[in-house]
Write a protein that holds these residues in place. Structure first.
Motif, PDB file in Angstrom:
ATOM      1  N   ILE A   1       5.778 -31.697  72.138  1.00 40.54           N
ATOM      2  CA  ILE A   1       6.776 -30.462  72.317  1.00 40.54           C
ATOM      3  C   ILE A   1       7.915 -30.971  71.219  1.00 40.54           C
ATOM      4  CG2 ILE A   1       8.491 -29.047  73.389  1.00 40.54           C
ATOM      5  CD1 ILE A   1       6.287 -29.558  76.000  1.00 40.54           C
ATOM      6  N   GLY A   2       8.358 -32.070  71.254  1.00 44.00           N
ATOM      7  CA  GLY A   2       9.472 -32.429  70.288  1.00 44.00           C
ATOM      8  C   GLY A   2       8.927 -32.638  68.873  1.00 44.00           C
ATOM      9  N   SER A   3       8.011 -33.109  68.784  1.00 45.93           N
ATOM     10  CA  SER A   3       7.559 -33.136  67.282  1.00 45.93           C
ATOM     11  C   SER A   3       7.205 -31.621  66.729  1.00 45.93           C
ATOM     12  CB  SER A   3       6.034 -33.997  67.230  1.00 45.93           C
ATOM     13  OG  SER A   3       6.278 -35.137  67.920  1.00 45.93           O
ATOM     14  N   ILE A   4       6.863 -30.748  67.600  1.00 45.92           N
ATOM     15  CA  ILE A   4       6.515 -29.456  67.152  1.00 45.92           C
ATOM     16  C   ILE A   4       7.908 -28.642  66.930  1.00 45.92           C
ATOM     17  CG2 ILE A   4       5.690 -27.092  67.738  1.00 45.92           C
ATOM     18  CD1 ILE A   4       3.556 -28.586  69.231  1.00 45.92           C
ATOM     19  N   LEU A   5       8.830 -29.075  67.715  1.00 48.83           N
ATOM     20  CA  LEU A   5      10.108 -28.446  67.457  1.00 48.83           C
ATOM     21  C   LEU A   5      10.927 -29.066  66.358  1.00 48.83           C
ATOM     22  CD1 LEU A   5      11.480 -27.951  71.195  1.00 48.83           C
ATOM     23  CD2 LEU A   5      10.939 -26.243  69.598  1.00 48.83           C
ATOM     24  N   TRP A   6      10.690 -30.225  66.018  1.00 51.65           N
ATOM     25  CA  TRP A   6      11.456 -30.977  64.978  1.00 51.65           C
ATOM     26  C   TRP A   6      10.792 -30.233  63.797  1.00 51.65           C
ATOM     27  CZ3 TRP A   6      14.871 -33.468  62.739  1.00 51.65           C
ATOM     28  CH2 TRP A   6      14.757 -33.899  61.297  1.00 51.65           C
ATOM     29  N   PHE A   7       9.586 -30.068  63.588  1.00 56.22           N
ATOM     30  CA  PHE A   7       8.903 -29.616  62.323  1.00 56.22           C
ATOM     31  C   PHE A   7       9.291 -27.945  62.313  1.00 56.22           C
ATOM     32  CE2 PHE A   7       6.010 -33.294  62.511  1.00 56.22           C
ATOM     33  CZ  PHE A   7       6.485 -33.793  61.314  1.00 56.22           C
ATOM     34  N   THR A   8       9.176 -27.347  63.203  1.00 57.85           N
ATOM     35  CA  THR A   8       9.753 -26.025  63.196  1.00 57.85           C
ATOM     36  C   THR A   8      11.203 -25.709  63.246  1.00 57.85           C
ATOM     37  OG1 THR A   8       9.645 -25.608  65.748  1.00 57.85           O
ATOM     38  CG2 THR A   8       7.742 -25.238  64.376  1.00 57.85           C
ATOM     39  N   ILE A   9      12.081 -26.400  63.657  1.00 58.52           N
ATOM     40  CA  ILE A   9      13.621 -25.857  63.893  1.00 58.52           C
ATOM     41  C   ILE A   9      14.331 -27.106  63.404  1.00 58.52           C
ATOM     42  CG2 ILE A   9      13.116 -23.969  65.316  1.00 58.52           C
ATOM     43  CD1 ILE A   9      14.471 -25.787  67.468  1.00 58.52           C
ATOM     44  N   GLY A  10      13.828 -28.226  63.518  1.00 57.25           N
ATOM     45  CA  GLY A  10      14.910 -29.285  63.489  1.00 57.25           C
ATOM     46  C   GLY A  10      15.156 -29.759  62.048  1.00 57.25           C
ATOM     47  N   ARG A  11      14.163 -29.519  61.008  1.00 60.56           N
ATOM     48  CA  ARG A  11      14.518 -30.028  59.681  1.00 60.56           C
ATOM     49  C   ARG A  11      14.706 -28.879  58.695  1.00 60.56           C
ATOM     50  NH1 ARG A  11       9.547 -30.639  56.465  1.00 60.56           N
ATOM     51  NH2 ARG A  11      10.402 -32.540  55.287  1.00 60.56           N
ATOM     52  N   GLU A  12      15.227 -29.295  57.579  1.00 61.36           N
ATOM     53  CA  GLU A  12      15.501 -28.347  56.623  1.00 61.36           C
ATOM     54  C   GLU A  12      14.529 -28.583  55.579  1.00 61.36           C
ATOM     55  OE1 GLU A  12      19.164 -27.722  53.536  1.00 61.36           O
ATOM     56  OE2 GLU A  12      19.671 -27.437  55.626  1.00 61.36           O
ATOM     57  N   TYR A  13      14.000 -27.519  55.069  1.00 64.84           N
ATOM     58  CA  TYR A  13      12.915 -27.495  54.193  1.00 64.84           C
ATOM     59  C   TYR A  13      13.550 -27.060  52.901  1.00 64.84           C
ATOM     60  CZ  TYR A  13       9.305 -28.145  57.811  1.00 64.84           C
ATOM     61  OH  TYR A  13       8.607 -28.383  58.594  1.00 64.84           O
ATOM     62  N   GLU A  14      13.176 -27.660  51.649  1.00 62.37           N
ATOM     63  CA  GLU A  14      13.739 -27.368  50.259  1.00 62.37           C
ATOM     64  C   GLU A  14      13.278 -26.015  50.118  1.00 62.37           C
ATOM     65  OE1 GLU A  14      12.556 -29.941  47.374  1.00 62.37           O
ATOM     66  OE2 GLU A  14      13.118 -31.796  48.260  1.00 62.37           O
ATOM     67  N   GLN A  15      14.034 -24.971  49.281  1.00 65.96           N
ATOM     68  CA  GLN A  15      14.024 -23.744  49.143  1.00 65.96           C
ATOM     69  C   GLN A  15      13.519 -23.796  47.659  1.00 65.96           C
ATOM     70  OE1 GLN A  15      13.844 -21.122  51.088  1.00 65.96           O
ATOM     71  NE2 GLN A  15      14.551 -22.632  52.656  1.00 65.96           N
ATOM     72  N   ARG A  16      12.003 -23.439  47.379  1.00 67.33           N
ATOM     73  CA  ARG A  16      11.730 -23.219  45.910  1.00 67.33           C
ATOM     74  C   ARG A  16      11.657 -21.773  45.396  1.00 67.33           C
ATOM     75  NH1 ARG A  16       9.798 -27.932  44.684  1.00 67.33           N
ATOM     76  NH2 ARG A  16       8.514 -29.370  46.309  1.00 67.33           N
ATOM     77  N   THR A  17      11.942 -21.838  44.157  1.00 62.14           N
ATOM     78  CA  THR A  17      12.221 -20.452  43.662  1.00 62.14           C
ATOM     79  C   THR A  17      10.844 -19.852  43.205  1.00 62.14           C
ATOM     80  OG1 THR A  17      12.403 -21.664  41.455  1.00 62.14           O
ATOM     81  CG2 THR A  17      14.498 -21.065  42.411  1.00 62.14           C
TER      82      THR A  17
END
Length: 119
Positions: A45-61
């Protein structure tokens, strides 16, 4: 059943590595150490939540394709590079040469004094 445990372990390790190596400004909602604790305490659960809401992804144009040459381009370095020797003004080049000549004279004086003191 062992496959699910192995999959959970792999996802947890990847999430931990990702959470630990992220800069603090790329972590959302909670401090980094709380995310690490949460991932270790509740691995799946912690890993799934980390990848879904915990980290910031780079925005590509624009989306990148596999053969897109932008994929291999390096990001520009934010620190200014020193100017090449030819790009400097004549006054700067003359000042550099005078400094080099002064240093060479000082080194020669040191060598002479050492030779006189050792003789």
């Amino acid at each position: 059943m062992p496959i699910l445990a192995l999959l959970t372990l792999v996802v947890m390790v990847i999430a931990l590595i990702d959470a630990i190596t992220r800069r603090d400004d790329q972590v959302k909602h909670m401090p980094k150490f709380v995310w690490v604790f949460f991932i270790v305490l509740l691995p799946l659960i912690g890993s799934i939540l980390w990848f879904t809401i915990g980290r910031e992804y780079e925005q590509r144009t624009a989306p990148l394709t596999f053969g897109d040459p932008r994929r291999w381009q390096r990001q520009p370095d934010p620190s200014p590079a020193p100017a090449p020797r030819d790009a400097r003004t004549t006054e700067q080049q003359i000042a550099d040469l005078e400094r080099e000549m002064h240093l060479a004279d000082l080194e020669e004086q040191v060598r002479r004094r050492r030779a006189e003191g050792g003789a």
